[in-house]
Design a protein around this motif. Structure first.
Motif, short mmCIF file in Angstrom:
data_model
loop_
_atom_site.label_atom_id
_atom_site.label_comp_id
_atom_site.label_asym_id
_atom_site.label_seq_id
_atom_site.Cartn_x
_atom_site.Cartn_y
_atom_site.Cartn_z
N TRP A 271 0.84 -1.20 0.00
CA TRP A 271 0.00 0.00 0.00
C TRP A 271 0.87 1.25 0.00
N ARG A 272 1.86 1.28 0.86
CA ARG A 272 2.73 2.46 0.95
C ARG A 272 3.46 2.73 -0.36
N ASN A 273 3.73 1.67 -1.12
CA ASN A 273 4.46 1.83 -2.38
C ASN A 273 3.55 2.07 -3.59
N LEU A 274 2.24 2.01 -3.38
CA LEU A 274 1.32 2.27 -4.49
C LEU A 274 1.38 3.73 -4.91
N ASP A 275 1.18 3.96 -6.17
CA ASP A 275 1.11 5.32 -6.69
C ASP A 275 0.00 6.08 -5.95
N SER A 276 0.28 7.29 -5.55
CA SER A 276 -0.69 8.08 -4.78
C SER A 276 -1.98 8.30 -5.56
N GLN A 277 -1.89 8.39 -6.87
CA GLN A 277 -3.08 8.57 -7.71
C GLN A 277 -4.03 7.37 -7.55
N ILE A 278 -3.47 6.17 -7.50
CA ILE A 278 -4.29 4.97 -7.32
C ILE A 278 -4.92 4.97 -5.94
N LYS A 279 -4.13 5.27 -4.92
CA LYS A 279 -4.65 5.27 -3.55
C LYS A 279 -5.76 6.30 -3.37
N GLU A 280 -5.59 7.47 -3.92
CA GLU A 280 -6.57 8.54 -3.74
C GLU A 280 -7.86 8.29 -4.51
N ASN A 281 -7.81 7.50 -5.58
CA ASN A 281 -8.99 7.25 -6.41
C ASN A 281 -9.50 5.82 -6.29
N MET A 282 -9.14 5.15 -5.21
CA MET A 282 -9.54 3.75 -5.02
C MET A 282 -11.05 3.65 -4.83
N GLU A 283 -11.65 2.74 -5.57
CA GLU A 283 -13.05 2.38 -5.44
C GLU A 283 -13.14 0.90 -5.78
N LYS A 284 -14.31 0.33 -5.69
CA LYS A 284 -14.46 -1.13 -5.80
C LYS A 284 -13.77 -1.72 -7.02
N HIS A 285 -14.08 -1.22 -8.21
CA HIS A 285 -13.50 -1.79 -9.44
C HIS A 285 -11.97 -1.67 -9.44
N THR A 286 -11.48 -0.49 -9.07
CA THR A 286 -10.04 -0.27 -9.02
C THR A 286 -9.40 -1.19 -7.99
N ALA A 287 -10.03 -1.30 -6.81
CA ALA A 287 -9.49 -2.14 -5.75
C ALA A 287 -9.38 -3.59 -6.20
N LEU A 288 -10.41 -4.13 -6.81
CA LEU A 288 -10.36 -5.52 -7.25
C LEU A 288 -9.27 -5.74 -8.28
N SER A 289 -9.10 -4.80 -9.17
CA SER A 289 -8.06 -4.90 -10.19
C SER A 289 -6.67 -4.86 -9.55
N VAL A 290 -6.46 -3.91 -8.65
CA VAL A 290 -5.16 -3.77 -7.99
C VAL A 290 -4.87 -4.99 -7.11
N LEU A 291 -5.88 -5.48 -6.39
CA LEU A 291 -5.70 -6.67 -5.54
C LEU A 291 -5.35 -7.90 -6.36
N ALA A 292 -5.96 -8.04 -7.53
CA ALA A 292 -5.65 -9.17 -8.41
C ALA A 292 -4.21 -9.09 -8.91
N GLU A 293 -3.76 -7.89 -9.21
CA GLU A 293 -2.39 -7.70 -9.70
C GLU A 293 -1.35 -7.79 -8.59
N GLN A 294 -1.74 -7.36 -7.39
CA GLN A 294 -0.81 -7.32 -6.26
C GLN A 294 -1.45 -7.95 -5.03
N PRO A 295 -1.52 -9.27 -4.99
CA PRO A 295 -2.22 -9.94 -3.89
C PRO A 295 -1.60 -9.71 -2.51
N THR A 296 -0.37 -9.21 -2.43
CA THR A 296 0.19 -8.90 -1.12
C THR A 296 -0.51 -7.71 -0.48
N LEU A 297 -1.35 -7.04 -1.23
CA LEU A 297 -2.13 -5.91 -0.72
C LEU A 297 -3.41 -6.38 0.00
N ILE A 298 -3.74 -7.66 -0.13
CA ILE A 298 -4.96 -8.20 0.49
C ILE A 298 -4.71 -8.44 1.97
N LYS A 299 -5.64 -7.97 2.80
CA LYS A 299 -5.56 -8.24 4.24
C LYS A 299 -5.64 -9.75 4.42
N ARG A 300 -4.88 -10.26 5.36
CA ARG A 300 -4.81 -11.71 5.54
C ARG A 300 -4.65 -12.08 7.00
#
Length: 114
Positions: free
Chosen positions: A62-91
């Motif tokens: 999360w800390r290394n994500l582009d600030s633009q992605i973090k600031e505009n995160m919504e459901k569709h974006t989140a699912l896409s980012v989580l699929a690409e970077q599964p270490t971002l998923i709470k576990r």
């Protein structure tokens, strides 16, 4: 058998796995890094917990994500980012047989597994 979704070197996942072992609950780990991530699982987890809960904002990823992605995160974006970077998923996540757990909380595990 319970499937625990997470990453094997995550301390929280290790605590959950140890608790399950100590309580004689048969389980296996599905490691996102080595076993991959089924998009259907991610959709089901989002439906159960909500995308805001799925995103681990305390992670290095999360800390290394582009600030633009973090600031505009919504459901569709989140699912896409989580699929690409599964270490971002709470576990860990357990989502089967009527049990829905995210993170590790002893009280919740005791309640779920009696």
């Amino acid at each position: 058998m319970i499937t625990v979704y997470g990453i094997k070197n995550c301390d929280t996942v290790k605590k959950a796995l140890k608790w399950l072992t100590d309580n004689n609950i048969e389980h296996k780990l599905h490691d996102y890094r080595t076993d991959g991530l089924d998009p259907e699982f991610l959709i089901n987890a989002e439906a159960q917990f909500g995308w805001q809960t799925l995103v681990n904002k305390r992670s290095t990823t999360w800390r290394n994500l582009d600030s633009q992605i973090k600031e505009n995160m919504e459901k569709h974006t989140a699912l896409s980012v989580l699929a690409e970077q599964p270490t971002l998923i709470k576990r860990p996540i357990i989502l089967q047989d009527g049990i829905a757990l995210i993170g590790f909380n002893i009280k919740e595990y005791k309640k779920a597994f009696g």
